[in-house]
Design a protein around this motif. Structure first.
Motif, PDB file in Angstrom:
ATOM      1  N   THR A 121      -8.812   4.821   2.321  1.00 38.21           N
ATOM      2  CA  THR A 121      -7.658   5.688   2.003  1.00 38.21           C
ATOM      3  C   THR A 121      -6.881   5.076   0.850  1.00 38.21           C
ATOM      4  N   ARG A 122      -6.646   3.773   0.945  1.00 43.44           N
ATOM      5  CA  ARG A 122      -5.910   3.103  -0.133  1.00 43.44           C
ATOM      6  C   ARG A 122      -6.705   3.158  -1.430  1.00 43.44           C
ATOM      7  N   LEU A 125       0.842   2.190   7.978  1.00 40.92           N
ATOM      8  CA  LEU A 125       0.486   1.038   8.802  1.00 40.92           C
ATOM      9  C   LEU A 125       1.166  -0.199   8.206  1.00 40.92           C
ATOM     10  N   GLY A 126       1.119  -0.266   6.877  1.00 41.88           N
ATOM     11  CA  GLY A 126       1.882  -1.309   6.186  1.00 41.88           C
ATOM     12  C   GLY A 126       1.059  -2.528   5.860  1.00 41.88           C
ATOM     13  N   VAL A 127       0.993  -2.841   4.571  1.00 42.06           N
ATOM     14  CA  VAL A 127       0.324  -4.068   4.148  1.00 42.06           C
ATOM     15  C   VAL A 127       0.844  -4.462   2.781  1.00 42.06           C
ATOM     16  N   GLY A 152      -0.497   4.125   0.668  1.00 48.49           N
ATOM     17  CA  GLY A 152      -1.227   5.081   1.510  1.00 48.49           C
ATOM     18  C   GLY A 152      -0.446   5.347   2.782  1.00 48.49           C
ATOM     19  N   CYS A 153      -1.038   5.016   3.913  1.00 52.78           N
ATOM     20  CA  CYS A 153      -0.366   5.342   5.174  1.00 52.78           C
ATOM     21  C   CYS A 153       0.718   4.323   5.490  1.00 52.78           C
ATOM     22  N   GLN A 191      -5.102   6.112   9.811  1.00 49.97           N
ATOM     23  CA  GLN A 191      -4.594   4.757   9.545  1.00 49.97           C
ATOM     24  C   GLN A 191      -5.779   3.819   9.761  1.00 49.97           C
ATOM     25  N   PRO A 192      -6.769   3.844   8.874  1.00 49.17           N
ATOM     26  CA  PRO A 192      -8.069   3.239   9.189  1.00 49.17           C
ATOM     27  C   PRO A 192      -8.030   1.782   9.654  1.00 49.17           C
ATOM     28  N   VAL A 193      -7.133   0.977   9.091  1.00 53.71           N
ATOM     29  CA  VAL A 193      -7.155  -0.439   9.486  1.00 53.71           C
ATOM     30  C   VAL A 193      -6.668  -0.625  10.930  1.00 53.71           C
ATOM     31  N   CYS A 226       0.834  -1.213   0.000  1.00 54.61           N
ATOM     32  CA  CYS A 226       0.000   0.000   0.000  1.00 54.61           C
ATOM     33  C   CYS A 226       0.864   1.258   0.000  1.00 54.61           C
ATOM     34  N   HIS A 272      -6.964  -6.846   4.692  1.00 52.83           N
ATOM     35  CA  HIS A 272      -6.552  -5.517   5.160  1.00 52.83           C
ATOM     36  C   HIS A 272      -6.728  -4.554   3.983  1.00 52.83           C
ATOM     37  N   LEU A 273      -7.725  -3.717   4.061  1.00 49.91           N
ATOM     38  CA  LEU A 273      -7.979  -2.748   2.987  1.00 49.91           C
ATOM     39  C   LEU A 273      -8.772  -1.593   3.578  1.00 49.91           C
ATOM     40  N   CYS A 274      -8.550  -0.388   3.062  1.00 53.49           N
ATOM     41  CA  CYS A 274      -9.341   0.742   3.574  1.00 53.49           C
ATOM     42  C   CYS A 274      -9.609   1.730   2.450  1.00 53.49           C
TER      43      CYS A 274
END
Ligand code: SF4
Length: 784
Positions: free
Chosen positions: A86-87, A68-70, A65-66, A239-241, A63, A82-84
Motif C-alpha cells: 500500500t505504501r 497503522l503508523g510507521v 498510507g494507512c 493495514q497490511p503490516v 508513511c 515495516h513496509l507494505c
C-alpha cells in the motif's frame, strides 16, 4: 488518561512454527494471493525517474498510507522492517513530476474521458488553475489572483454558506489545525474531514460509552491477548503490516476471531513478506469466522450478552467481570433487563447466526482473561454505526477488557491523517482538545484571540446537500473548499452528488492531483490549488496513528513542484485575506510554531512541540486510555447502554448489500483484480446456495437494483452469509440512499436491500417492472 508508558517494540520469535502455516507448498503456489515481489518491482519501476528521493521518503518519512503508523521503516510494535505494498503504491504520488501543460489545458471533455486512476497518473498539479462557467479548459492563475478572488467571494456571502472539507491524504496535524483555526477565523463552523465517511461513529460511540475518542490500547496489546476480535475489518488488506502483529500474537497463543458476513480470504491466511516462514508457507490468521448478516452485529452482540447473563444466573462471576462493572460502570441493571428481555428468534433472525454459534462466541470471551476488539467500516458505515460501536464497548466493559495490558477497544483507521483531524478541530463537533461545547469554545477563544462562531456547523454530506437549497437560504452552499477528497467516488448516490457539486457558486480543490470531482462544473468558478505533500513541507509535519502515536515526518530533500505550497500556509493566507483585521492572529512563522500552539490548544498533545527530527514520536494518553478502569467521563465511569436491534427491512426476494475493498487505498484503485479472491471490481459476491437457488452461474452478468439505483456486474460465488451480497466500494455506491446518516455521527448509510437477477431477465422485464411493483413494497425497502 493513562500513566503507563508504551514499552516500545518487541521481538518476533526466530524459530518457525509449522502449525501456523497455510500450506507446505512454498509461496502459496496455485493459491490466489497477492504478489508482493511483483508489486515491489512495479513500485521501483514506477518511481524509476526519482529512485533516490523515493528511497529517502521510505526511510525517513512517516508513511502517508494507512494509519497503522510507521516512521521510516520502523514502528513501535515490533523490531524489524515495516513496509507494505500500500505504501509502495502511494509512493508515486510523492515522486511524480507535474502534469504536462498540453494535457492540463486541454478541452475539459478530454480530461473527463479519464477515470481517477488515469487522472492521478498524469502527474502533480503544477500551479493554481481556474475554470469559469462555460470555459472549456483550465487557465493558469497566480496565487495572488486565486486567493484574492476566493477571499472576495467568501466575503460576499454569509459564512454559513461556506464549507471546508479535508481528506486524509497525507495531511498533517499542522494542516488540520491551521484549517480548523482559519475556518473559525473566517466565521464558519462548516468544516469536516474524512472520518465522516469512515470512523466518525467510533468517536461518537466511544465518547458516550467510555469518554474517549480514540483507541484505548496499543497494537502491543494484541500480542499475547487471549482473544483478538476483528469486527467488520479486513486489517490484512487495509493495514497490511498488521498481519505481522497478528503473527506475533498467534505465536503467543492469541486466538483471532473475525466477525464479518464474508469469510475474508486475507484474514484467513496471509503470506507476510518480511517473515521468512510466512513468506514461504503463509500464516493462518483467523481461528474462526462468525458470518453475521450485514447489519446483524447488534443482535449478535446482544445474543452474546444474553448468554453471559444466563451464565451469571447459574454461576455468578462465570461470564461478567463483576468487580469492574461495579467499580467502573453505570447502567448494568438496565442493560441486563433489556438484553434478557430479548427473544432468541429476533436475535437469530437479525444476526443470521444460530443460538449455538452465539453461545460458542460468548463462552470463548467468558473464558478469556484478556481481549482486544478491533473494528472498521463493517461496523461504522451504517445508519446505526454509533450503536454498533457502543455494543462493542458494552462487551468490553462487561468483561473488564478496558484500561489494562492486552485489553482494549480499537477503531483501526485507514488513512494516515484521519485520527488527528478531529483532534485538531477540523470537525463541526470538535475544537482542538475537546468537543464544540461552551467551555471549550471559551477556552479556545482565549488561545486564538478571536471570537468563534457559536452556531453548529454541518457535516460534509449536509453541506453538499445544502448546495441545492434556494439561493436566498441562509445555509445555501455557495463556496465549497475541499482539500483532496473525491465525493463522486466516495459518497452514496454519485449522480446526486454531482448535482450538488455543480450547484455551488465557487469550488476550490486544494490537492496534489486531479480527480473526477475536480472536473465537475460550478456555477461560477472552479479553482484548483497545488498543495505540497507532507514530505515537501518546510519544517516537516506530524500525523497521529490509530494507537495515538504522534509521529514527526521531516521535510525530505528532493525535487519540488515549483508553485505547490504547504497546505497550512494556504489556509492561513486565505483567512488573512478574508479577515485582514485578524491577520496577526492567524499567521504562523513556521510549522514548529503551529506545533507549539497545538500543545496549548489540545493538552493531550503536550509533547508535540518537542518533535523536530526524523524518528521523533510520542503516544498521547499513554499505553491505555481509561487505565485501571477510570474513564474520562464526568463521573469517571463507563456507561453500559442498552442497544435496540435495528429494523432491517428486506422484502421477500431481496438481499442485503454491503461494500468491500479490493486492491485499493481508500478511493484510489490500484488493480481491477482483487488479489485475495481474484474478483473483478464489478463482481457481485454471492453465496453458493443463493446463486444455485437463482440459477446463476459464476461469471454470468447480473443486475442488482433497488429504488436508489442499478448496479451491473457479474456473479462470483463466495463464502458469504446467505441472503447477503458484496460489491466493491465505490462502484457499488449507486445502490445506496442519499441523505441517510447515523444520527449521532453523520456517517452515510452504505448498505441497502436490493434484488439480484440475471441481466437477461432484468432487461427483458425492465420496462414493466416498476409499474407492476406495489408502491408499498418500494417504500419498505431497507434504507441501508
Ligand atoms: S501498513 Fe499502513 S502504515 Fe504500515 S507501511 Fe503499510 S500503509 Fe504504511
Amino acid at each position: 488518561m493513562g500513566k503507563t508508558k508504551h514499552p516500545g517494540p518487541t521481538r518476533l520469535p526466530l524459530a518457525p512454527d509449522p502449525k501456523l502455516w497455510v500450506s507446505p507448498v512454498p509461496f502459496g503456489l496455485g493459491k490466489i494471493k497477492p504478489h508482493h515481489i511483483r508489486d515491489t518491482i512495479k513500485a521501483v519501476w514506477d518511481n524509476r525517474d526519482n529512485l533516490p528521493y523515493a528511497y529517502r521518503i521510505l526511510t525517513q518519512g512517516v508513511c502517508d498510507g494507512c494509519a497503522l503508523g510507521v516512521s521510516g521503516l520502523r514502528d513501535r510494535t515490533l523490531t524489524g522492517p515495516h513496509l507494505c505494498t500500500t505504501r509502495l503504491n502511494v509512493l508515486r504520488l510523492n515522486t511524480m513530476p507535474a502534469i504536462k501543460p498540453e494535457i492540463l489545458h486541454a478541452d475539459i471533455d478530454e480530461l473527463r474521458k479519464m477515470d481517477s486512476a488515469q487522472l492521478r497518473k498524469l502527474g502533480r498539479i503544477p500551479y493554481p488553475l481556474v475554470r469559469a462557467k462555460g470555459e472549456r479548459a483550465f487557465r493558469r492563475a497566480t496565487w495572488d489572483e486565486a486567493l484574492d478572488r476566493i477571499a472576495a467571494k467568501i466575503r460576499s456571502i454569509d459564512p454559513k454558506q461556506l464549507a471546508f472539507y479535508l481528506t486524509a491524504r497525507g495531511i498533517t496535524n499542522e494542516t488540520y489545525y491551521a484549517a480548523a483555526k482559519a475556518a473559525r477565523c473566517i466565521g464558519t463552523n462548516n468544516i469536516d474531514n474524512a472520518s465522516r465517511i469512515c470512523h466518525s461513529p467510533s468517536k461518537s460511540a466511544l465518547k458516550r460509552s467510555l469518554g474517549i475518542g480514540a483507541s484505548s490500547c496499543s497494537y502491543r496489546d494484541w500480542i499475547g491477548t487471549d482473544v483478538l476480535v476483528f469486527w467488520g475489518s479486513v486489517a490484512a488488506n487495509n493495514q497490511p503490516v498488521s498481519t505481522k502483529y497478528m503473527y506475533a500474537a498467534k505465536r503467543k497463543g492469541t486466538k483471532i476471531i473475525c466477525v464479518n458476513p464474508y469469510r475474508e480470504p486475507a484474514m484467513e491466511g496471509y503470506w507476510i513478506p518480511s517473515i521468512p516462514e510466512s513468506a514461504l508457507f503463509g500464516t493462518k490468521l483467523a481461528d474462526d469466522f462468525y458470518q453475521v448478516n450485514i447489519g446483524g452485529d447488534i443482535a449478535f452482540m446482544n445474543g452474546a450478552m444474553k448468554i453471559w447473563f444466563e451464565m451469571e444466573e447459574e454461576r455468578p462471576g462465570s461470564a461478567i467481570d463483576r468487580k469492574f462493572v461495579e467499580e467502573h460502570t453505570n447502567g448494568y441493571e438496565e442493560l441486563k433487563a433489556f438484553v434478557t428481555g430479548l427473544d432468541w428468534e429476533t436475535i437469530e433472525k437479525s444476526s443470521g447466526l444460530s443460538r449455538a454459534r452465539i453461545r460458542e462466541f460468548a463462552e470463548l470471551l467468558a473464558r478469556a482473561r484478556t481481549g482486544v476488539f478491533v473494528w472498521s467500516m463493517g461496523l461504522t458505515q451504517h445508519r446505526f454505526g454509533t450503536d454498533n460501536v457502543s455494543q462493542v464497548a458494552n462487551l468490553a466493559m462487561l468483561r473488564g477488557f478496558i484500561g489494562r495490558a492486552h485489553c482494549g477497544v480499537m477503531p483501526i483507521r485507514g488513512h494516515s491523517g484521519v485520527q488527528g483531524a478531529g483532534e485538531m478541530g477540523a470537525d463541526p463537533f470538535s475544537l482542538p482538545g475537546g468537543d464544540f461545547t461552551p467551555q471549550n469554545i471559551e477556552r479556545i477563544e482565549r488561545v486564538w484571540g478571536f471570537e468563534i462562531p457559536k452556531w453548529q456547523g454541518d457535516i460534509v454530506g449536509v453541506s453538499l446537500e445544502n448546495a441545492l437549497l434556494p439561493d436566498d437560504h441562509e445555509r445555501k452552499l455557495k463556496v465549497f473548499y475541499t482539500s483532496g477528497g473525491n465525493f463522486l467516488e466516495t459518497m452514496p448516490d454519485p449522480e446526486f452528488i454531482r448535482r450538488c457539486l455543480e450547484n455551488v457558486d465557487v469550488r476550490v480543490h486544494q490537492d496534489i492531483v486531479l480527480n473526477t470531482s475536480t472536473l465537475v462544473d460550478a456555477r461560477e468558478e472552479v479553482w484548483v490549488l497545488p498543495a505540497m505533500t507532507r514530505y515537501e513541507q518546510p519544517g516537516g509535519g506530524t500525523s497521529t496513528s490509530t494507537e495515538r502515536m504522534v509521529y514527526f515526518s521531516p521535510e525530505i530533500e528532493g525535487p519540488r513542484i515549483e508553485e505547490a505550497r504547504p497546505e497550512w500556509q494556504i489556509y492561513c493566507d486565505l483567512a488573512a485575506r478574508v479577515k485582514p483585521e485578524r491577520k496577526e492572529l492567524i499567521q504562523f512563522k513556521d510549522a514548529a510554531a503551529i506545533r507549539a500552539e497545538i500543545a496549548v490548544a489540545n493538552p493531550h498533545y503536550d509533547g508535540i512541540q518537542h518533535l523536530s527530527k526524523r524518528g521523533d514520536v510520542f503516544q498521547w494518553g499513554g499505553a491505555w486510555l481509561c487505565e485501571d478502569g477510570i474513564c474520562p467521563t464526568p463521573d469517571g465511569r463507563g456507561n453500559l447502554l442498552p442497544i435496540q436491534i435495528p429494523e432491517l427491512r428486506k422484502p421477500e426476494g431481496h438481499f442485503y448489500v454491503t461494500t468491500r475493498r479490493g486492491k485499493q487505498f481508500n478511493s484510489m484503485i490500484y488493480s481491477e483484480t482483487d488479489p485475495f479472491n481474484g474478483a473483478d471490481r464489478y463482481d457481485l459476491l454471492m453465496s453458493k446456495e443463493d446463486a444455485d437457488a437463482l440459477g446463476i452461474q459464476d461469471g454470468e452478468a447480473v443486475v442488482a437494483y433497488n429504488r436508489y439505483g442499478v448496479f451491473h456486474g457479474r456473479l462470483k460465488r463466495a463464502d458469504i452469509a446467505p441472503g447477503n451480497v458484496g460489491v466493491y466500494w465505490p462502484e457499488g455506491n449507486v445502490l445506496f440512499p442519499k441523505g441517510v446518516y447515523d444520527s449521532h455521527a453523520g456517517i452515510p448509510e452504505y448498505n441497502a436491500a436490493a434484488v439480484v437477477e440475471k441481466a437477461e431477465t432484468y432487461h427483458a422485464l425492465k420496462d414493466t417492472r416498476y409499474v407492476e411493483r406495489r408502491v408499498e413494497e418500494l417504500e419498505t425497502e431497507m434504507h441501508g
